[in-house]
Design a protein around this motif. Structure first.
Motif, PDB file in Angstrom:
ATOM      1  N   ALA A   1       0.780  -1.138   0.053  1.00  0.00           N
ATOM      2  CA  ALA A   1       0.095  -0.005  -0.180  1.00  0.00           C
ATOM      3  C   ALA A   1       0.779   1.307   0.087  1.00  0.00           C
ATOM      4  O   ALA A   1       0.734   2.348  -0.694  1.00  0.00           O
ATOM      5  CB  ALA A   1      -1.055  -0.060   1.136  1.00  0.00           C
ATOM      6  N   TYR A   2       2.006   1.147   0.744  1.00  0.00           N
ATOM      7  CA  TYR A   2       2.804   2.342   0.862  1.00  0.00           C
ATOM      8  C   TYR A   2       3.534   2.553  -0.628  1.00  0.00           C
ATOM      9  O   TYR A   2       3.468   3.625  -0.945  1.00  0.00           O
ATOM     10  CB  TYR A   2       3.797   2.285   2.035  1.00  0.00           C
ATOM     11  N   LEU A   3       3.950   1.456  -1.175  1.00  0.00           N
ATOM     12  CA  LEU A   3       4.476   1.611  -2.513  1.00  0.00           C
ATOM     13  C   LEU A   3       3.655   2.171  -3.359  1.00  0.00           C
ATOM     14  O   LEU A   3       4.166   3.181  -4.271  1.00  0.00           O
ATOM     15  CB  LEU A   3       5.300   0.370  -2.790  1.00  0.00           C
ATOM     16  N   VAL A   4       2.469   1.678  -3.425  1.00  0.00           N
ATOM     17  CA  VAL A   4       1.435   2.216  -4.614  1.00  0.00           C
ATOM     18  C   VAL A   4       1.340   3.549  -4.397  1.00  0.00           C
ATOM     19  O   VAL A   4       1.181   4.552  -5.311  1.00  0.00           O
ATOM     20  CB  VAL A   4       0.157   1.282  -4.371  1.00  0.00           C
ATOM     21  N   TRP A   5       1.168   3.931  -2.960  1.00  0.00           N
ATOM     22  CA  TRP A   5       0.842   5.605  -2.717  1.00  0.00           C
ATOM     23  C   TRP A   5       2.158   6.473  -3.187  1.00  0.00           C
ATOM     24  O   TRP A   5       2.048   7.378  -3.447  1.00  0.00           O
ATOM     25  CB  TRP A   5       0.381   6.001  -1.175  1.00  0.00           C
ATOM     26  N   PHE A   6       3.255   5.729  -2.680  1.00  0.00           N
ATOM     27  CA  PHE A   6       4.473   6.534  -3.084  1.00  0.00           C
ATOM     28  C   PHE A   6       4.665   6.736  -4.529  1.00  0.00           C
ATOM     29  O   PHE A   6       5.129   7.836  -4.868  1.00  0.00           O
ATOM     30  CB  PHE A   6       5.517   5.909  -2.443  1.00  0.00           C
ATOM     31  N   GLU A   7       4.392   5.792  -5.360  1.00  0.00           N
ATOM     32  CA  GLU A   7       4.634   5.904  -6.783  1.00  0.00           C
ATOM     33  C   GLU A   7       3.628   6.700  -7.596  1.00  0.00           C
ATOM     34  O   GLU A   7       3.809   7.485  -8.165  1.00  0.00           O
ATOM     35  CB  GLU A   7       4.667   4.564  -7.484  1.00  0.00           C
ATOM     36  N   ALA A   8       2.588   6.577  -7.038  1.00  0.00           N
ATOM     37  CA  ALA A   8       1.308   7.515  -7.596  1.00  0.00           C
ATOM     38  C   ALA A   8       1.625   9.035  -7.028  1.00  0.00           C
ATOM     39  O   ALA A   8       1.191   9.805  -7.858  1.00  0.00           O
ATOM     40  CB  ALA A   8      -0.154   7.050  -6.806  1.00  0.00           C
ATOM     41  N   SER A   9       2.234   9.195  -6.019  1.00  0.00           N
ATOM     42  CA  SER A   9       2.361  10.637  -5.886  1.00  0.00           C
ATOM     43  C   SER A   9       3.772  11.177  -6.427  1.00  0.00           C
ATOM     44  O   SER A   9       3.967  12.265  -6.125  1.00  0.00           O
ATOM     45  CB  SER A   9       2.401  10.718  -4.250  1.00  0.00           C
ATOM     46  N   GLY A  10       4.429  10.591  -6.992  1.00  0.00           N
ATOM     47  CA  GLY A  10       5.614  10.701  -7.765  1.00  0.00           C
ATOM     48  C   GLY A  10       6.771  10.861  -6.911  1.00  0.00           C
ATOM     49  O   GLY A  10       7.672  11.525  -7.245  1.00  0.00           O
ATOM     50  N   GLN A  11       6.659  10.457  -5.714  1.00  0.00           N
ATOM     51  CA  GLN A  11       7.613  10.545  -4.712  1.00  0.00           C
ATOM     52  C   GLN A  11       8.753   9.205  -4.631  1.00  0.00           C
ATOM     53  O   GLN A  11       9.679   9.012  -4.028  1.00  0.00           O
ATOM     54  CB  GLN A  11       7.328  10.638  -3.241  1.00  0.00           C
ATOM     55  N   GLY A  12       8.050   8.063  -5.682  1.00  0.00           N
ATOM     56  CA  GLY A  12       8.954   6.982  -5.486  1.00  0.00           C
ATOM     57  C   GLY A  12      10.283   6.912  -6.508  1.00  0.00           C
ATOM     58  O   GLY A  12      10.270   7.804  -7.381  1.00  0.00           O
ATOM     59  N   HIS A  13      11.035   6.078  -6.388  1.00  0.00           N
ATOM     60  CA  HIS A  13      12.327   5.928  -7.089  1.00  0.00           C
ATOM     61  C   HIS A  13      12.527   4.612  -7.890  1.00  0.00           C
ATOM     62  O   HIS A  13      13.506   4.808  -8.494  1.00  0.00           O
ATOM     63  CB  HIS A  13      13.503   6.077  -6.182  1.00  0.00           C
ATOM     64  N   PHE A  14      11.646   3.597  -7.689  1.00  0.00           N
ATOM     65  CA  PHE A  14      11.853   2.387  -8.266  1.00  0.00           C
ATOM     66  C   PHE A  14      11.752   2.347 -10.078  1.00  0.00           C
ATOM     67  O   PHE A  14      12.588   1.799 -10.431  1.00  0.00           O
ATOM     68  CB  PHE A  14      10.534   1.322  -7.833  1.00  0.00           C
ATOM     69  N   PHE A  15      10.973   3.247 -10.336  1.00  0.00           N
ATOM     70  CA  PHE A  15      10.958   3.237 -11.856  1.00  0.00           C
ATOM     71  C   PHE A  15      11.736   4.468 -12.557  1.00  0.00           C
ATOM     72  O   PHE A  15      11.664   4.609 -13.833  1.00  0.00           O
ATOM     73  CB  PHE A  15       9.510   3.449 -12.193  1.00  0.00           C
ATOM     74  N   GLN A  16      12.458   5.018 -12.026  1.00  0.00           N
ATOM     75  CA  GLN A  16      13.585   6.141 -12.443  1.00  0.00           C
ATOM     76  C   GLN A  16      14.570   5.523 -13.331  1.00  0.00           C
ATOM     77  O   GLN A  16      15.047   6.341 -14.044  1.00  0.00           O
ATOM     78  CB  GLN A  16      13.910   7.067 -11.103  1.00  0.00           C
TER      79      GLN A  16
END
Length: 300
Positions: free
Chosen positions: A197-212
Motif C-alpha cells: 500500500a505504501y509503495l502504490v501511494w508513493f509511486e502514485a504521488s511521484g515520490q517513488g524511485h523504483f521506476f526512475q
C-alpha cells in the motif's frame, strides 16, 4: 509439522556462518539506495514486498505449501508468528534507518549485545542458571552501554532496540514448532499489505524511485534475497543449535558492520572505543564460557 529434509550442505554451523555474513554485509546494499534518494521507509516497504516474492519462491521450490496451510489453520500459531513479524518489522526499520543515516557502528553495537541479551533472557524467562562467565559478560555489557550513552550524549536506543527486538525474535522462533520457510512466509505476509500500500501511494504521488532507472529497480529488488535468505537460514539453524553457539557465531555480523562503519568515516571517539572495549570484552568472556560448556559436554 513434518521435519525439514536434511541435505549434505545443511550443516547448521556452516549455514549460521553464511547467515551472519550476509547480515554483516547488508549495509552495503542500502547505501546505494540512499544515495539515489530512497529513504528508509521506502526501503522497508520494498523489503516487505520483495521478501514475500522470494519467500513464496523458496516455499514453492521446496514444496512446503502444505505446511503453510497447516499454519493458517492454527490461530494460536498465527498469533505467535504475528508477534515475531512485529519484531522483524521493528528490527528492519531501525537497522535500515541507522545504516542510511550514518549510524552503522551503533547498529553493530546492538548485534554485539544480542547474545548477551539472550543470556539474560534465558536467566529471567527460563530460569537458566548464569555461571560466573555469564555474569561477567553481562556486567561488562552494561558498563559498555553506560559509557556509550555518555560518549554519544544519549541512551544508545538504536543498539538497544536492535538487540532486544532480534533477541525476542530468536527466542520466539526457537520455541515455536514450525519449519523455517513456511513460518518465514507467514511472517512476511503479515508485512506485505502495508508495504505494498505504501509503495502504490508513493509511486502514485511521484515520490517513488523504483521506476526512475533500471539501477534503482535492481537495488530495490535486491532487498528481497538479502532479507529472506539470511532469515530463512536463521530460522533453520535457531532450532538446531544452542543459543550459546548461535551467539558465538553471531559476532561475525557486527564485526563486518563495524568495519563498514569505520570505512565510511563514522565518528569513533576514544570514549566510544572504551565502551566497545567493554562490549568486546563481554563478548569474549561469553564466547569463552560457551566454549568451556561445550567442552564439558563433550568430555561428559
Amino acid at each position: 509439522m513434518s521435519s525439514e529434509k536434511s541435505t549434505p550442505f545443511a550443516s547448521p554451523i556452516l549455514l549460521a556462518v553464511m547467515c551472519y555474513a550476509v547480515w554483516g554485509f547488508a549495509p552495503l546494499a542500502y547505501v546505494p539506495i540512499h544515495a539515489f534518494g530512497g529513504g528508509s521507509i521506502e526501503i522497508i516497504a520494498h523489503r516487505s514486498v520483495w521478501a514475500v516474492v522470494w519467500a513464496v519462491g523458496l516455499v514453492f521450490f521446496t514444496r512446503q505449501f502444505p505446511e503453510v496451510w497447516a499454519i493458517v489453520k492454527q490461530p494460536r500459531l498465527l498469533g505467535i508468528l504475528f508477534v515475531s513479524s512485529l519484531m522483524v518489522a521493528i528490527n528492519w526499520g531501525v537497522f535500515v534507518w541507522a545504516v542510511t543515516n550514518g549510524h552503522t557502528i551503533e547498529s553493530s553495537l546492538g548485534y554485539y549485545l544480542n547474545p548477551l541479551i539472550n543470556m539474560a533472557a534465558g536467566a529471567i524467562l527460563f530460569q537458566e542458571r548464569l555461571d560466573g562467565y555469564g555474569k561477567t559478560a553481562i556486567g561488562a555489557a552494561v558498563v559498555g552501554v553506560l559509557i556509550q550513552a555518555v560518549a554519544i550524549g544519549h541512551i544508545p536506543w538504536i543498539a538497544l532496540t536492535l538487540a532486544v527486538s532480534f533477541a525476542t525474535y530468536g527466542i520466539i522462533r526457537k520455541q515455536v514448532v514450525v519449519n523455517a520457510l513456511p513460518g518465514l512466509l507467514v511472517e512476511c505476509l503479515y508485512l506485505f499489505p502495508v508495504g505494498l500500500a505504501y509503495l502504490v501511494w508513493f509511486e502514485a504521488s511521484g515520490q517513488g524511485h523504483f521506476f526512475q532507472s533500471p539501477w534503482n529497480a535492481f537495488w530495490f529488488a535486491f532487498t528481497g534475497p538479502i532479507t529472506v535468505l539470511p532469515l530463512a537460514l536463521f530460522s533453520f539453524v535457531a532450532r538446531r543449535l544452542p543459543l550459546s553457539t548461535m551467539g558465538f557465531i553471531q559476532f561475525i555480523a557486527p564485526t563486518i558492520a563495524f568495519c563498514i562503519g569505520l570505512s565510511q568515516g563514522e565518528p569513533f571517539t576514544l570514549l566510544r572505543g572504551i565502551s566497545f572495549a567493554f562490549i568486546w570484552g563481554g563478548a569474549m568472556v561469553f564466547a569463552f564460557g560457551a566454549w568451556q560448556r561445550l567442552r564439558a559436554v563433550k568430555v561428559a
